[in-house]
Structure formats: structure tokens, C-alpha cells
Design an enzyme around this catalytic site. Sequence first.
Site, PDB file in Angstrom:
ATOM      1  N   GLU A 162       0.834  -1.193   0.000  1.00  0.00           N
ATOM      2  CA  GLU A 162       0.000   0.000   0.000  1.00  0.00           C
ATOM      3  C   GLU A 162       0.871   1.247   0.000  1.00  0.00           C
ATOM      4  O   GLU A 162       1.866   1.322   0.734  1.00  0.00           O
ATOM      5  CB  GLU A 162      -0.899   0.002   1.239  1.00  0.00           C
ATOM      6  N   GLU A 167      -2.898  11.586   3.081  1.00  0.00           N
ATOM      7  CA  GLU A 167      -3.900  11.472   4.135  1.00  0.00           C
ATOM      8  C   GLU A 167      -3.845  12.741   4.974  1.00  0.00           C
ATOM      9  O   GLU A 167      -2.764  13.219   5.321  1.00  0.00           O
ATOM     10  CB  GLU A 167      -3.647  10.248   5.023  1.00  0.00           C
TER      11      GLU A 167
END
Length: 285
Positions: A162, A167
Site C-alpha cells: 500500500e 492522508e
Amino acid sequence: MNRRTRLALVLALGGLLGGCSSAADTPSASSTKEQPFWQAEFDGAAATRPSGKSWNTETGNRDAEGWGNNELQYYTDSPKNSALDGSGHLLISARPASSGSELPCYTQKFCDWTSARLTTEGKVALTRGRVEIRAKIPTGKGLLPAIWMLGNNGVEWPGQGEIDICEVVGGEPRTVYGTAHGPTYFNENGIGGSTTLPADASKAFHTYAVDKQPHRITWSVDGRPYFTLTPSKLPAPRDWVFEQDMHLLLNVAVGGDWPGPPNASTPSPATMTVDYVRFYGKGRA
């Protein structure tokens, strides 16, 4: 986003490995003569869904075990949660669930919020090169909007690999986190860095990017790199799982282990506005 916790250690790693830098919305590499091999510009009528040729819409919450983070939103395929705005943007909106909707939740009986999670899995992937997303990111207590990638190797997470391109968590509206997760470095042990925006991420568009090259991944905002990961920075046995096709995900999560619960100050709707997505280099489209 497949994580139970992301607290003290990921913050420490961000400061140790990536440091902080200021970024403004300056011209990115997309303004050069280089042409993307795939792009989404989101032209279309207001309230229409993004093209199914490139995008999947994942739904649910309870069956997905709170999306691995004890989240409170139920992902839907409703235009209220993901649709074009008629002005060249994709809107991904988290908003309170309608009264009586009874959407099954993992951590409680019903989900209090709805949102959307779009992916290019099985349709578009980046093998080697750069992905750029120009977006305005929602901020507020209990929100966890994310722009990220997962590997197409068919292995169960975290061996899947990932890359979190961007974010912005809860009450840290000016901080952008970029993180990698793999077989021996995941959840709170994910490895990454952070950078500081000149104002809240919700105030202006910024270009969030990752340059994925052989044995090197570099994160940047508005063309300014702030963290580079190589196998030498991984814990033993240095499981580097990023030499593969990886697809893109866009979502706005609510609540969960990292941002904590929303409250009365949480904006509603909380909308990620995406201007474009562009893949440069080599991949599948």
C-alpha cells in the site's frame, strides 16, 4: 487505510524520516510536455457518476469489518456521495445518514454517516512512473480523507503493498501524510513522512503526487518532494513489494482508530473535490 491504528509511531516516523516543509500550489510536472498514459478530468453533467470504464464504487461497512479501521461511514453508490459537479470536478462527500436508513455498521448497529470509496482496481494501474491528483481535501474532527494505492499482486494485505499518497487526519488540517505499508511494516509501523501546507487542506487545491520508480518512491505536494523511500529504510528482511501494478483509491472516511469520532464541529457534507487524476510512465489503462 487498511489499518487498526496509526498513532504515535507513524507521527514519529513522519518527523524522523520525512521532516516538514512548506508547499504552495505551484505548477506541477503535469504542466510540462510529458503526456499521461491515462487521465481522468471529470467532464460531464452535474450529478452524474464517474465513468464505469475506469472507476469502481465499493459499498458497505459491516461486511468489510469497518474497513479495517473501525470506521463509522457506510460507503454507497449514491450520487449524494460521489458524482461530478458539472464544472470538471469529482465530488466525494461524507454526510450524515438519512433518518431511518439503518445501514449496518461494524462497530455499532447502524452507521451514522455515508460516504464513497472509488477505485480503479482491475481497470487502471500504474506500473512505473508518477501519479498526480489535484484536489481540495476536507478537514475536520473525525475525518480521514485519503488518496492511496494498493498492489495488484493478489496477496492478502499487508503483503499486497500500500502507498498512501495523501492522508489528512482529523484535527491536523495543514498536515499531509505519505506512508508505505508492506509485509513487515504496516498499521502503526508504516513508514513515511509528512509535510505542512500553508493553510488548511480544505482551503485550496494542491497537487498530491507519488513518483514510483524501481526501488524508490518519492512523495511530493505541488511538485515539492518531502520524503523518499528506498529498501534500505525498511526493517529486516526489507520486504519491498512495490515493483508491481498498483491501482488507485479515493475516499473520505469518518471516525475510526486514527482520527477518532466526529463531533458537532465536523463539516457536513465533508467533500473531497478532485480536479484531475493523471498517470505518467508505464501502466495499464
